[in-house]
Structure formats: structure tokens, C-alpha cells
Write a protein that holds these residues in place. Sequence first.
Motif, PDB file in Angstrom:
ATOM      1  N   THR A 157     -27.304 151.657  15.055  1.00 35.57           N
ATOM      2  CA  THR A 157     -26.996 150.671  14.021  1.00 35.57           C
ATOM      3  C   THR A 157     -25.642 151.021  13.436  1.00 35.57           C
ATOM      4  OG1 THR A 157     -29.299 150.330  13.452  1.00 35.57           O
ATOM      5  CG2 THR A 157     -27.689 149.701  11.791  1.00 35.57           C
ATOM      6  N   PHE A 158     -24.700 150.104  13.555  1.00 37.58           N
ATOM      7  CA  PHE A 158     -23.396 150.258  12.915  1.00 37.58           C
ATOM      8  C   PHE A 158     -23.399 149.377  11.669  1.00 37.58           C
ATOM      9  CE2 PHE A 158     -20.714 152.716  15.773  1.00 37.58           C
ATOM     10  CZ  PHE A 158     -21.484 152.744  16.919  1.00 37.58           C
ATOM     11  N   THR A 159     -23.084 149.982  10.513  1.00 37.68           N
ATOM     12  CA  THR A 159     -23.126 149.215   9.260  1.00 37.68           C
ATOM     13  C   THR A 159     -21.743 149.173   8.624  1.00 37.68           C
ATOM     14  OG1 THR A 159     -25.362 150.031   8.942  1.00 37.68           O
ATOM     15  CG2 THR A 159     -24.300 148.989   7.043  1.00 37.68           C
TER      16      THR A 159
ATOM     17  N   GLY B 127     -11.966 152.481  24.430  1.00 42.58           N
ATOM     18  CA  GLY B 127     -12.152 153.543  23.435  1.00 42.58           C
ATOM     19  C   GLY B 127     -11.396 153.239  22.151  1.00 42.58           C
ATOM     20  N   LEU B 128     -10.889 152.005  22.018  1.00 41.82           N
ATOM     21  CA  LEU B 128     -10.132 151.656  20.805  1.00 41.82           C
ATOM     22  C   LEU B 128     -10.933 150.767  19.858  1.00 41.82           C
ATOM     23  CD1 LEU B 128      -6.599 150.932  22.324  1.00 41.82           C
ATOM     24  CD2 LEU B 128      -7.228 152.812  20.836  1.00 41.82           C
ATOM     25  N   GLY B 129     -12.014 150.134  20.389  1.00 40.71           N
ATOM     26  CA  GLY B 129     -12.746 149.124  19.612  1.00 40.71           C
ATOM     27  C   GLY B 129     -13.225 149.624  18.265  1.00 40.71           C
ATOM     28  N   LEU B 130     -13.856 150.794  18.226  1.00 42.84           N
ATOM     29  CA  LEU B 130     -14.418 151.272  16.958  1.00 42.84           C
ATOM     30  C   LEU B 130     -13.333 151.766  16.000  1.00 42.84           C
ATOM     31  CD1 LEU B 130     -17.712 153.081  18.027  1.00 42.84           C
ATOM     32  CD2 LEU B 130     -17.456 150.893  16.885  1.00 42.84           C
ATOM     33  N   SER B 131     -12.215 152.292  16.554  1.00 45.86           N
ATOM     34  CA  SER B 131     -11.167 152.709  15.607  1.00 45.86           C
ATOM     35  C   SER B 131     -10.531 151.476  14.966  1.00 45.86           C
ATOM     36  CB  SER B 131     -10.130 153.623  16.249  1.00 45.86           C
ATOM     37  OG  SER B 131      -9.706 153.116  17.462  1.00 45.86           O
ATOM     38  N   ILE B 132     -10.516 150.362  15.694  1.00 47.66           N
ATOM     39  CA  ILE B 132     -10.039 149.109  15.088  1.00 47.66           C
ATOM     40  C   ILE B 132     -10.999 148.687  13.968  1.00 47.66           C
ATOM     41  CG2 ILE B 132      -9.724 146.637  15.543  1.00 47.66           C
ATOM     42  CD1 ILE B 132      -8.475 147.389  18.214  1.00 47.66           C
TER      43      ILE B 132
ATOM     44  N   GLY C 244     -20.103 143.220  20.488  1.00 48.25           N
ATOM     45  CA  GLY C 244     -19.758 143.420  21.901  1.00 48.25           C
ATOM     46  C   GLY C 244     -20.281 144.767  22.401  1.00 48.25           C
ATOM     47  N   ASN C 245     -20.067 145.826  21.595  1.00 50.44           N
ATOM     48  CA  ASN C 245     -20.554 147.155  21.982  1.00 50.44           C
ATOM     49  C   ASN C 245     -22.074 147.165  22.077  1.00 50.44           C
ATOM     50  OD1 ASN C 245     -18.091 148.337  22.178  1.00 50.44           O
ATOM     51  ND2 ASN C 245     -18.171 149.420  20.223  1.00 50.44           N
ATOM     52  N   ALA C 246     -22.726 146.510  21.101  1.00 52.05           N
ATOM     53  CA  ALA C 246     -24.200 146.513  21.077  1.00 52.05           C
ATOM     54  C   ALA C 246     -24.736 145.899  22.374  1.00 52.05           C
ATOM     55  CB  ALA C 246     -24.706 145.750  19.862  1.00 52.05           C
ATOM     56  N   ILE C 247     -24.069 144.850  22.859  1.00 50.99           N
ATOM     57  CA  ILE C 247     -24.504 144.221  24.125  1.00 50.99           C
ATOM     58  C   ILE C 247     -24.156 145.143  25.293  1.00 50.99           C
ATOM     59  CG2 ILE C 247     -24.191 142.227  25.649  1.00 50.99           C
ATOM     60  CD1 ILE C 247     -23.330 140.644  23.123  1.00 50.99           C
TER      61      ILE C 247
ATOM     62  N   PHE D  43      -9.448 156.131  21.461  1.00 52.44           N
ATOM     63  CA  PHE D  43      -9.628 156.456  22.882  1.00 52.44           C
ATOM     64  C   PHE D  43     -10.869 157.306  23.176  1.00 52.44           C
ATOM     65  CE2 PHE D  43      -4.944 155.784  22.705  1.00 52.44           C
ATOM     66  CZ  PHE D  43      -4.908 154.673  23.517  1.00 52.44           C
ATOM     67  N   PHE D  44     -11.723 157.527  22.152  1.00 50.38           N
ATOM     68  CA  PHE D  44     -12.920 158.333  22.432  1.00 50.38           C
ATOM     69  C   PHE D  44     -13.987 157.471  23.107  1.00 50.38           C
ATOM     70  CE2 PHE D  44     -17.137 159.924  21.579  1.00 50.38           C
ATOM     71  CZ  PHE D  44     -17.018 161.216  22.037  1.00 50.38           C
ATOM     72  N   ARG D  45     -14.525 157.968  24.211  1.00 51.40           N
ATOM     73  CA  ARG D  45     -15.659 157.312  24.857  1.00 51.40           C
ATOM     74  C   ARG D  45     -16.710 158.379  25.119  1.00 51.40           C
ATOM     75  NH1 ARG D  45     -11.528 156.296  28.695  1.00 51.40           N
ATOM     76  NH2 ARG D  45     -10.486 154.310  28.373  1.00 51.40           N
ATOM     77  N   VAL D  46     -17.974 158.031  24.890  1.00 51.12           N
ATOM     78  CA  VAL D  46     -19.023 159.025  25.101  1.00 51.12           C
ATOM     79  C   VAL D  46     -19.056 159.423  26.565  1.00 51.12           C
ATOM     80  CG1 VAL D  46     -21.499 159.423  25.049  1.00 51.12           C
ATOM     81  CG2 VAL D  46     -20.370 158.276  23.130  1.00 51.12           C
ATOM     82  N   ASP D  47     -19.073 158.428  27.425  1.00 51.14           N
ATOM     83  CA  ASP D  47     -19.105 158.705  28.858  1.00 51.14           C
ATOM     84  C   ASP D  47     -17.842 158.086  29.445  1.00 51.14           C
ATOM     85  OD1 ASP D  47     -19.399 158.721  31.537  1.00 51.14           O
ATOM     86  OD2 ASP D  47     -21.503 158.085  31.540  1.00 51.14           O
TER      87      ASP D  47
ATOM     88  N   THR E 235     -27.498 146.044  14.901  1.00 49.72           N
ATOM     89  CA  THR E 235     -28.490 146.973  15.452  1.00 49.72           C
ATOM     90  C   THR E 235     -28.807 146.634  16.896  1.00 49.72           C
ATOM     91  OG1 THR E 235     -29.459 147.139  13.270  1.00 49.72           O
ATOM     92  CG2 THR E 235     -30.835 147.871  15.091  1.00 49.72           C
ATOM     93  N   ASP E 236     -28.828 147.663  17.740  1.00 48.59           N
ATOM     94  CA  ASP E 236     -29.253 147.422  19.121  1.00 48.59           C
ATOM     95  C   ASP E 236     -30.358 148.400  19.503  1.00 48.59           C
ATOM     96  OD1 ASP E 236     -28.204 149.890  20.477  1.00 48.59           O
ATOM     97  OD2 ASP E 236     -26.270 149.107  19.812  1.00 48.59           O
ATOM     98  N   GLN E 237     -31.002 148.099  20.629  1.00 48.75           N
ATOM     99  CA  GLN E 237     -32.044 149.011  21.126  1.00 48.75           C
ATOM    100  C   GLN E 237     -31.561 149.634  22.431  1.00 48.75           C
ATOM    101  OE1 GLN E 237     -34.639 145.742  21.588  1.00 48.75           O
ATOM    102  NE2 GLN E 237     -35.471 145.869  19.526  1.00 48.75           N
TER     103      GLN E 237
ATOM    104  N   LEU F 109     -28.584 152.364  24.591  1.00 55.94           N
ATOM    105  CA  LEU F 109     -28.543 153.740  25.077  1.00 55.94           C
ATOM    106  C   LEU F 109     -28.516 154.776  23.957  1.00 55.94           C
ATOM    107  CD1 LEU F 109     -25.677 153.180  27.680  1.00 55.94           C
ATOM    108  CD2 LEU F 109     -28.141 152.896  28.023  1.00 55.94           C
ATOM    109  N   GLY F 110     -27.971 154.391  22.805  1.00 54.59           N
ATOM    110  CA  GLY F 110     -27.831 155.349  21.709  1.00 54.59           C
ATOM    111  C   GLY F 110     -26.707 156.335  21.967  1.00 54.59           C
ATOM    112  N   ILE F 111     -26.406 157.136  20.950  1.00 55.08           N
ATOM    113  CA  ILE F 111     -25.289 158.092  21.040  1.00 55.08           C
ATOM    114  C   ILE F 111     -25.820 159.459  20.612  1.00 55.08           C
ATOM    115  CG2 ILE F 111     -22.972 158.631  20.135  1.00 55.08           C
ATOM    116  CD1 ILE F 111     -22.870 155.573  19.335  1.00 55.08           C
TER     117      ILE F 111
END
Length: 384
Positions: free
Chosen positions: A364-366, A336-341, A275-278, A321-325, A303-305, A307-309
Amino acid sequence: MDSGWLVLLSVAFGLVVGGGFMALFHVAERRGNSAVDVVNPAVPDGVGQVIDALESAGVVLDPSNNVVKASPGALATGLVSQQVLVHSELIELVNRVRSTGEPVVQPVQLARGPFGDASMHFLVRVARLGSRYILLLAEDHSETFRLDEVRRDFIANISHELKTPIGAIALLSEALDPAADDPEQVRRFAKRLHTEAARLTRITQEIIELSRLQAADSLRSAELLDVDHLIAAAMDQNHVQAELRGTTLVKGGAKHVQVFGDESLLIMALHNLVGNAIQYSLDNSRVGIGVRVEDGVVEIAVTDQGLGIASEDLDRVFERFFRVDQARSRNTGGTGLGLSIVKHVVENHGGDVRVWSQLGRGSTFTIRLPEASTVAIAPQGDSR
Ligand code: ADP
């Protein structure tokens, strides 16, 4: 015996005695690891043994503030060095007790080291010991303090996150009444109400999932799972979002790989990554999901192409709750909870999650998980 022999004999004797002292000194120094010993041996009876037995920090000081006895804990936490107290805050407390004669019990925050902002939290007790000495006891409460801070942060964050959609719903519902005669306005408000309600539902669900994950041992309900099936399900759940954005989802790599785990949790973790990659890619982009097995470790890379971080944010993306922007992500409905899950799910499965990313190039999240033991579990003639 001539004088030459006498000289040689004296030198040899000197070497033996000197060596012996050196050895004794060495042994004494090693013992010193367990406690700094007495500079002035006149510490009241029994106090030395009590300090030696203390797990926390305990220190006895003489009238010149020299440390005459210190427990191993006082050395390990860096309160004492070179037979003096390191922190001026503690020296002040000792001086106060010496001048007033009144014992002191006080929480004290101290610098963890000579550099950096890290601090330690102690409950310090200082009292007179006889007429000459001062006893200082310090209990390290740093861990409790840290946990309290995490809890306070979490509660403050939740309240903030919930207030935004709840406030919006309140305002929109108020605006509906005066707009009753304008069907166009009503439709617009209703649509926004729906969006905010959906956002509230999502935050609530994710908070519940996160607390469930933190409390539970997911492997209690572990079953043998096919990684292809987990990925297919996660892709399927993101199907509509991918279509809306014109994203192509591609799966590749090893097949028929198996892991032990909780099916719905692992699908949810993969779903969040896809979902995040999209979400964080431009329209009509490509998202790949690859599987690899090496030395009993299954790697599932998304892997996505997009915005990157930025490198300074990479360590923080797994925080709650962390979001880059913040603003952009809030607009896109991110909590901001998706990745901590994701992190909790894979850690509960004995694995981990890593990220590689470059601004403007993609991410790329592995996820890495232990491969299910093929010897005991897989059908004969594993077809991988
Ligand atoms: P959110 O619900 O905001 O997406 P996550 O915990 O899933 O929360 O992600 C945290 C932040 O990490 C996001 O707000 C986003 O800024 C960043 N992020 C996550 N995945 C990606 C990705 N694939 N590409 C770029 N940034 C990402």
C-alpha cells in the motif's frame, strides 16, 4: 565562644565557601560549552579571541599535543574531546608540521563517530604558531562532498540507463540490413526497435520531469483540485494496462475532497502508483484506490495484492533508479524513476508518501496531502 560553637561556625563557613566554589565551577563549566579554555594560558595574544569567534573548527595545541584552545566548531564536529585531538589523522598532521616547520593544507576524510561507516570531509590547515604552539583549522566540506557524490551517482546512473537501449537500437538497426530479404526477421527486429525506442523515450521523459520537479516550486501554479477527478484520470490512463493484465481497479472512500496543487503533476504521481500496483501484481488481480480525510490531511492509498517488497528494500524504493529486481524490472520496462517522481511531486505539494508492504501479500502506497481549506474555498454547505 565554646569550642562546640567554633566547630559549627567553621563547618558553616566551609559549606558556604565550598558552595560558592561549586556554583562558580558550574558557571565555568556551562561557559565551557562555547569554547574549551586554556590549560596553559601562554597562548599568543589575540589568538584566543580569534578561535572563540571562529564558526569552523580551530584548535591550538601545545608541545605535548594538549589542546589549549578549541573553537565551539571543533567540539561540535567531535574533532576535540577531553582536550586532545580525537582523530589520529589530525595528530599525524600536527606532528609533521611540528617536525618540518612547514605549514600543511590538505583535504582529510575522518570517521564521523566511533561506530559506523559515516565519514566527514574537511579541508585542514596546520601551521606553527610562535615557537611552542601549533594551530589547526578545519573547514567542514561534508555537505558539498555529499552533494557532489549524489550528482556523480546520478550522472553515472543516467549514462548506464541510456546506454542499454541505445546499444540495443544500434545493434538492431545493424541487423536489419542483412535481414532485408526475410520479412519475418525484419518484422521481429522492427518490433524490438520499437520497444527500445519507447523505453528510451520513457527514460528521457522521466529524467526531464524529475529535473523539472527538483528545480520548480509546483505550488506557484496551484489550483483547487477535486481528488475524485485526479484519481479518475490516473485510473483512466492505466486503463489499457489494467485490461491487458485482467486487473480490476476499484475506487472507494471519501468523496468531493479537495486539495491545492498542480493537476498534471498529481495525476502523474497517482498514475505511477496505480501503474506499479498493476505491474507488480499477478494477472487478474485487484487494485484499490482509497481516499480518507483526517485532521485536514487527505490520504490517498493505492493498495495491491501483488508481489510485495522485502523490508530491507522498503527504504530504498523512492531512490532514483532503484529497482528491487533489476533484471525483472528492466524486462518489464521499469526505469526505477517512477517512485522518486511521486516523492518529489507530493513533497512539492507539502505532503509525503509512505509505503507498507509485505513479500507475497502486497503493498500500500499512501500519498498524504494537506486538504484545501474548506472554510475559505469550498462552496457553501460542503457536501462531504
Ligand atoms: P520502476 O520504473 O522500476 O517501476 P519505480 O521507482 O516506480 O521504478 O519503483 C521502484 C521499484 O520498487 C520497482 O522496480 C519495484 O521493484 C518496486 N515497486 C514499486 N511499486 C511496487 C509495488 N506496488 N509492488 C511491488 N514492488 C513495487
